[in-house]
Write a protein that holds these residues in place. Structure first.
Motif, PDB file in Angstrom:
ATOM      1  N   MET A  89      38.596  89.475 -28.012  1.00 19.06           N
ATOM      2  CA  MET A  89      39.558  90.060 -27.084  1.00 19.06           C
ATOM      3  C   MET A  89      38.899  90.224 -25.718  1.00 19.06           C
ATOM      4  SD  MET A  89      42.231  90.464 -29.024  1.00 19.06           S
ATOM      5  CE  MET A  89      42.730  90.785 -30.718  1.00 19.06           C
ATOM      6  N   GLY A  90      38.912  89.189 -24.911  1.00 18.99           N
ATOM      7  CA  GLY A  90      38.260  89.245 -23.615  1.00 18.99           C
ATOM      8  C   GLY A  90      39.002  90.128 -22.630  1.00 18.99           C
ATOM      9  N   LYS A  91      38.255  90.771 -21.741  1.00 15.59           N
ATOM     10  CA  LYS A  91      38.850  91.584 -20.674  1.00 15.59           C
ATOM     11  C   LYS A  91      38.911  90.814 -19.359  1.00 15.59           C
ATOM     12  CE  LYS A  91      39.489  95.178 -23.221  1.00 15.59           C
ATOM     13  NZ  LYS A  91      40.887  95.563 -23.609  1.00 15.59           N
ATOM     14  N   LYS A  92      37.973  89.877 -19.189  1.00 16.85           N
ATOM     15  CA  LYS A  92      37.964  89.014 -17.999  1.00 16.85           C
ATOM     16  C   LYS A  92      37.982  87.575 -18.502  1.00 16.85           C
ATOM     17  CE  LYS A  92      34.535  91.695 -16.611  1.00 16.85           C
ATOM     18  NZ  LYS A  92      33.374  92.228 -15.860  1.00 16.85           N
ATOM     19  N   VAL A  93      39.178  87.009 -18.535  1.00 20.60           N
ATOM     20  CA  VAL A  93      39.396  85.725 -19.209  1.00 20.60           C
ATOM     21  C   VAL A  93      39.752  84.646 -18.198  1.00 20.60           C
ATOM     22  CG1 VAL A  93      40.708  84.530 -21.000  1.00 20.60           C
ATOM     23  CG2 VAL A  93      40.218  86.972 -21.241  1.00 20.60           C
ATOM     24  N   ALA A  94      39.091  83.501 -18.324  1.00 17.29           N
ATOM     25  CA  ALA A  94      39.398  82.349 -17.469  1.00 17.29           C
ATOM     26  C   ALA A  94      39.923  81.218 -18.325  1.00 17.29           C
ATOM     27  CB  ALA A  94      38.149  81.895 -16.721  1.00 17.29           C
ATOM     28  N   VAL A 124      43.709  81.553 -14.069  1.00 17.72           N
ATOM     29  CA  VAL A 124      43.827  80.107 -14.229  1.00 17.72           C
ATOM     30  C   VAL A 124      42.929  79.461 -13.183  1.00 17.72           C
ATOM     31  CG1 VAL A 124      45.353  78.113 -13.922  1.00 17.72           C
ATOM     32  CG2 VAL A 124      46.157  80.118 -15.189  1.00 17.72           C
ATOM     33  N   VAL A 125      41.978  78.671 -13.644  1.00 18.53           N
ATOM     34  CA  VAL A 125      41.067  77.962 -12.735  1.00 18.53           C
ATOM     35  C   VAL A 125      41.468  76.497 -12.731  1.00 18.53           C
ATOM     36  CG1 VAL A 125      38.672  77.360 -12.247  1.00 18.53           C
ATOM     37  CG2 VAL A 125      39.216  79.587 -13.273  1.00 18.53           C
ATOM     38  N   TYR A 126      41.843  76.002 -11.563  1.00 17.73           N
ATOM     39  CA  TYR A 126      42.389  74.638 -11.467  1.00 17.73           C
ATOM     40  C   TYR A 126      41.813  73.941 -10.245  1.00 17.73           C
ATOM     41  CZ  TYR A 126      45.888  70.888 -11.266  1.00 17.73           C
ATOM     42  OH  TYR A 126      46.526  69.665 -11.230  1.00 17.73           O
ATOM     43  N   ARG A 127      41.381  72.711 -10.430  1.00 16.16           N
ATOM     44  CA  ARG A 127      40.655  72.019  -9.362  1.00 16.16           C
ATOM     45  C   ARG A 127      41.561  71.458  -8.268  1.00 16.16           C
ATOM     46  NH1 ARG A 127      38.764  66.233 -11.813  1.00 16.16           N
ATOM     47  NH2 ARG A 127      40.729  65.621 -12.784  1.00 16.16           N
ATOM     48  N   ARG A 128      42.862  71.428  -8.508  1.00 14.03           N
ATOM     49  CA  ARG A 128      43.790  70.982  -7.459  1.00 14.03           C
ATOM     50  C   ARG A 128      44.590  72.172  -6.938  1.00 14.03           C
ATOM     51  NH1 ARG A 128      43.979  66.189 -10.982  1.00 14.03           N
ATOM     52  NH2 ARG A 128      43.612  64.301  -9.760  1.00 14.03           N
ATOM     53  N   SER A 129      45.637  71.895  -6.163  1.00 18.15           N
ATOM     54  CA  SER A 129      46.448  72.966  -5.590  1.00 18.15           C
ATOM     55  C   SER A 129      47.663  73.252  -6.463  1.00 18.15           C
ATOM     56  CB  SER A 129      46.906  72.577  -4.179  1.00 18.15           C
ATOM     57  OG  SER A 129      47.868  71.531  -4.250  1.00 18.15           O
ATOM     58  N   ASP A 130      48.444  74.257  -6.077  1.00 22.67           N
ATOM     59  CA  ASP A 130      49.661  74.626  -6.815  1.00 22.67           C
ATOM     60  C   ASP A 130      50.589  73.433  -7.000  1.00 22.67           C
ATOM     61  OD1 ASP A 130      48.747  77.201  -6.852  1.00 22.67           O
ATOM     62  OD2 ASP A 130      50.649  78.082  -6.209  1.00 22.67           O
ATOM     63  N   GLU A 131      50.726  72.619  -5.944  1.00 18.25           N
ATOM     64  CA  GLU A 131      51.698  71.528  -5.982  1.00 18.25           C
ATOM     65  C   GLU A 131      51.365  70.486  -7.045  1.00 18.25           C
ATOM     66  OE1 GLU A 131      50.391  72.785  -3.183  1.00 18.25           O
ATOM     67  OE2 GLU A 131      52.247  73.821  -2.590  1.00 18.25           O
ATOM     68  N   GLU A 132      50.096  70.353  -7.403  1.00 17.67           N
ATOM     69  CA  GLU A 132      49.701  69.328  -8.370  1.00 17.67           C
ATOM     70  C   GLU A 132      49.681  69.835  -9.810  1.00 17.67           C
ATOM     71  OE1 GLU A 132      48.840  67.954  -4.549  1.00 17.67           O
ATOM     72  OE2 GLU A 132      47.855  69.695  -5.431  1.00 17.67           O
ATOM     73  N   LYS A 136      55.884  80.332 -12.901  1.00 15.97           N
ATOM     74  CA  LYS A 136      56.586  81.511 -12.361  1.00 15.97           C
ATOM     75  C   LYS A 136      56.397  82.716 -13.284  1.00 15.97           C
ATOM     76  CE  LYS A 136      61.402  83.133 -11.940  1.00 15.97           C
ATOM     77  NZ  LYS A 136      61.422  83.861 -13.227  1.00 15.97           N
ATOM     78  N   HIS A 137      56.614  82.495 -14.585  1.00 19.39           N
ATOM     79  CA  HIS A 137      56.468  83.601 -15.534  1.00 19.39           C
ATOM     80  C   HIS A 137      55.035  84.135 -15.543  1.00 19.39           C
ATOM     81  CE1 HIS A 137      60.212  82.401 -18.102  1.00 19.39           C
ATOM     82  NE2 HIS A 137      60.526  83.079 -17.020  1.00 19.39           N
ATOM     83  N   ALA A 138      54.061  83.233 -15.480  1.00 15.41           N
ATOM     84  CA  ALA A 138      52.665  83.651 -15.489  1.00 15.41           C
ATOM     85  C   ALA A 138      52.351  84.519 -14.267  1.00 15.41           C
ATOM     86  CB  ALA A 138      51.748  82.432 -15.527  1.00 15.41           C
ATOM     87  N   LYS A 139      52.788  84.087 -13.106  1.00 13.09           N
ATOM     88  CA  LYS A 139      52.520  84.851 -11.883  1.00 13.09           C
ATOM     89  C   LYS A 139      53.194  86.224 -11.946  1.00 13.09           C
ATOM     90  CE  LYS A 139      51.605  80.942  -8.800  1.00 13.09           C
ATOM     91  NZ  LYS A 139      52.022  80.169  -7.618  1.00 13.09           N
ATOM     92  N   GLU A 140      54.415  86.275 -12.469  1.00 14.06           N
ATOM     93  CA  GLU A 140      55.123  87.549 -12.606  1.00 14.06           C
ATOM     94  C   GLU A 140      54.365  88.504 -13.527  1.00 14.06           C
ATOM     95  OE1 GLU A 140      59.714  85.854 -12.086  1.00 14.06           O
ATOM     96  OE2 GLU A 140      58.897  86.298 -14.071  1.00 14.06           O
ATOM     97  N   GLU A 141      53.642  87.936 -14.495  1.00 18.60           N
ATOM     98  CA  GLU A 141      52.930  88.754 -15.485  1.00 18.60           C
ATOM     99  C   GLU A 141      51.524  89.138 -15.032  1.00 18.60           C
ATOM    100  OE1 GLU A 141      55.458  86.551 -19.020  1.00 18.60           O
ATOM    101  OE2 GLU A 141      53.282  86.363 -19.014  1.00 18.60           O
ATOM    102  N   GLY A 142      51.186  88.832 -13.786  1.00 19.47           N
ATOM    103  CA  GLY A 142      49.925  89.271 -13.232  1.00 19.47           C
ATOM    104  C   GLY A 142      48.770  88.310 -13.381  1.00 19.47           C
ATOM    105  N   ILE A 143      49.067  87.059 -13.716  1.00 22.13           N
ATOM    106  CA  ILE A 143      48.010  86.059 -13.856  1.00 22.13           C
ATOM    107  C   ILE A 143      47.525  85.639 -12.470  1.00 22.13           C
ATOM    108  CG2 ILE A 143      47.390  83.814 -14.807  1.00 22.13           C
ATOM    109  CD1 ILE A 143      48.192  85.997 -16.892  1.00 22.13           C
ATOM    110  N   GLU A 144      46.203  85.551 -12.289  1.00 27.46           N
ATOM    111  CA  GLU A 144      45.627  85.058 -11.037  1.00 27.46           C
ATOM    112  C   GLU A 144      45.474  83.535 -11.102  1.00 27.46           C
ATOM    113  OE1 GLU A 144      42.123  87.072  -9.496  1.00 27.46           O
ATOM    114  OE2 GLU A 144      42.440  88.637 -11.005  1.00 27.46           O
ATOM    115  N   PHE A 145      45.663  82.893  -9.978  1.00 27.41           N
ATOM    116  CA  PHE A 145      45.504  81.439  -9.905  1.00 27.41           C
ATOM    117  C   PHE A 145      44.397  81.115  -8.905  1.00 27.41           C
ATOM    118  CE2 PHE A 145      49.423  81.713 -12.085  1.00 27.41           C
ATOM    119  CZ  PHE A 145      49.613  80.506 -12.749  1.00 27.41           C
ATOM    120  N   LEU A 146      43.270  80.647  -9.442  1.00 21.81           N
ATOM    121  CA  LEU A 146      42.155  80.210  -8.600  1.00 21.81           C
ATOM    122  C   LEU A 146      42.253  78.697  -8.454  1.00 21.81           C
ATOM    123  CD1 LEU A 146      39.243  82.368 -10.100  1.00 21.81           C
ATOM    124  CD2 LEU A 146      40.785  82.920  -8.219  1.00 21.81           C
ATOM    125  N   THR A 147      43.149  78.268  -7.579  1.00 23.85           N
ATOM    126  CA  THR A 147      43.318  76.837  -7.348  1.00 23.85           C
ATOM    127  C   THR A 147      42.217  76.322  -6.423  1.00 23.85           C
ATOM    128  OG1 THR A 147      44.876  77.340  -5.560  1.00 23.85           O
ATOM    129  CG2 THR A 147      45.808  76.875  -7.728  1.00 23.85           C
TER     130      THR A 147
END
Length: 491
Positions: free
Chosen positions: A307-312, A337-345, A354-365
């Motif tokens: 049960m990770g507290k800081k999950v990538a 979410v760690v992703y090597r491209r941008s949101d558009e890709e 959309k659901h992930a962002k609403e639920e507080g997920i960070e996106f490190l694009t």
């Protein structure tokens, strides 16, 4: 010339009727698309098994169905891999004939309630809707309506089964009970064949059960669809690994005249970077399978998950979204979410992002991990991220990510879930003598018939595609069923 004069000149006396049709079409086209109710984001982000999308009411479904213009050339059908008669089932809903709508869906789809939830309609049937192609508006909610019709039947306890002919006695084996295998099994049973599905795991449903969380696709929905197949004669054998428990020769000796291989792509890919063998680094396949099928979210289970507290989560496809949202529900205080491209890709569905962002997920694009480091107990502790920028398009058409020189940063993590693609399990290709595979491990087939180089073996789904959507796998199953039937009939 006024519009009325033009219509009268073109059609003669019935011009008033045609004018009324034109006005009605304009009224339909001006209707806004219905949007499906959802659970509150904060509430649902702590609920592992409560479905996010709540479905349409009867009033909403009838209103949305009324937007359909009943095109003379319904291109939405050509955009559907299983060729559902979309205009007919939608018009049935508009008239309030919900059971008839469900029956229309079942003519071509073995899993309408599933497809209504997880099929990427926005890239297939809805992408071909006249609203999108010619009017610049939101498509008719085909997926919403498919889900509504299938759910109406189930919730009212009147789930019907398609008529099937008397069994012809010809035995057909299906390897794998995912969407390709179930679709094939349903179509072959409707043609009168004696179908047995062999599943390696202890639950029927394949990726529908082990890969997709219940907040997106409840197990009870899958179970109802499977029960319909049982009622039309499909048999299921669990805990049986074709290629190990039983062989190709065993199936032939048992009298099976045809085999459809739909064993999926369950072999996860990794990035081959330092630290991937640390405790707490795992594939999305392992993570989701353990949580969805093995009760791993329960600390008292035999195989509890960390049960990770800081999950990538590394990657940004639909599986990555399922994994990161699951981690959030299991108590992750920071889920990234760690992703090597941008949101558009990002390849994930827009709705899932959309659901992930609403639920507080960070996106490190525009970030890419290049190594992981652990503590003195061998558990992952932090990751080094390389900052990226987009260069010229690669062969896929997406702009290629390029490292920015000397631009890195350390990020603390205690769990890493890798979701950078999958490959077919090599068990079937290695155990079926003469089966040809590509350099990626996918089975080589005749694209028109789904037949392999072994005359009695056909294949479809992820073991052919390497990783695709539920609906594309179902389309493969339908195509293979039609081709195998023709071959067995001697046509």
């Amino acid at each position: 010339m006024t519009r009325q004069e033009y219509i009268k000149q073109k059609w003669g006396e019935p011009w008033r009727s045609e004018l009324r049709k034109s006005v009605k079409a304009k009224e339909r086209a001006d209707r806004p698309r219905v949007h499906m109710p959802e659970l509150d984001a904060e509430y649902r982000s702590h609920k592992l098994k409560e479905e996010v999308n709540q479905g349409l009411s009867q009033e909403q479904a009838i209103f949305e169905a009324g937007r359909c213009l009943d095109c003379a050339n319904p291109t939405c059908v050509t955009g559907c891999p299983v060729e559902i008669n979309i205009p007919t089932f939608i018009k049935n809903i508009e008239r309030g004939e919900f059971i008839e709508a469900a029956n229309t869906l079942k003519e071509t789809s073995a899993l309408p309630a599933v497809c209504g939830r997880v099929c990427p309609q926005e890239k297939q049937c809805e992408a071909q809707c006249i609203y999108v192609k010619k009017m610049g508006k939101e498509a008719v909610g085909i997926g919403y309506l498919e889900r509504f019709a299938a759910d109406y039947e189930r919730l009212n306890g009147i789930v019907s089964t398609p008529e099937i002919p008397v069994c012809n006695g010809t035995k057909i084996a299906v390897v794998g009970s995912g969407p390709a295998g179930l679709s094939f099994a349903g179509d072959m049973a409707k043609r009168g064949y004696d179908i047995t599905v062999f599943e390696a795991l202890h639950e029927i449903g394949g990726v529908l059960k082990y890969g997709i969380p219940e907040f997106r696709l409840p197990n009870e929905i899958v179970d109802v669809e499977i029960e319909v197949l049982r009622k039309i004669g499909v048999k299921f054998i669990k805990n049986c690994i074709v290629g190990k428990t039983i062989s190709h020769e065993d199936l032939r000796n048992d009298g099976f005249k045809g085999i459809f291989v739909a064993s999926g792509a369950g072999l996860p890919n990794f990035m081959d970077i330092p630290g991937e063998n640390l405790i707490g680094v795992m594939s999305a396949n392992e993570f989701l399978t353990r949580v969805n099928l093995m009760d791993a979210s329960n600390p008292e289970s035999d195989t509890p998950v960390q049960m990770g507290k800081k999950v990538a989560i590394i990657g940004a496809g639909n599986t990555a979204m399922d994994a990161v949202r699951t981690a959030r529900r299991l108590g992750a205080e920071r889920a990234m979410v760690v992703y090597r491209r941008s949101d558009e890709e990002m390849p994930a569905r827009l709705e899932e992002v959309k659901h992930a962002k609403e639920e507080g997920i960070e996106f490190l694009t525009l970030h890419n991990p290049i190594c992981y480091e652990g503590d003195d107990k061998g558990r992952v502790q932090r990751m080094l991220l390389q900052k990226m920028e987009l260069g010229e398009p690669d062969p896929s058409g997406r702009r290629k990510p390029v490292p920015i020189k000397d631009a890195t940063e350390w990020v603390e993590v205690d769990e890493v879930i890798v979701s950078v693609g999958v490959s077919p399990n090599p068990l079937i290709p290695s155990s079926f003598s003469g089966l040809e595979v590509t350099k990626w491990g996918t089975v080589v087939i005749n694209q028109d018939t789904m037949q392999t180089h072994l005359s009695d073996v056909y294949a479809g789904g992820d073991i052919v595609r390497g990783g695709a959507t539920v609906i594309l796998a179902m389309g493969d199953g339908r195509k293979a069923a039609a081709a195998m039937d023709e071959a067995l009939q001697g046509n």
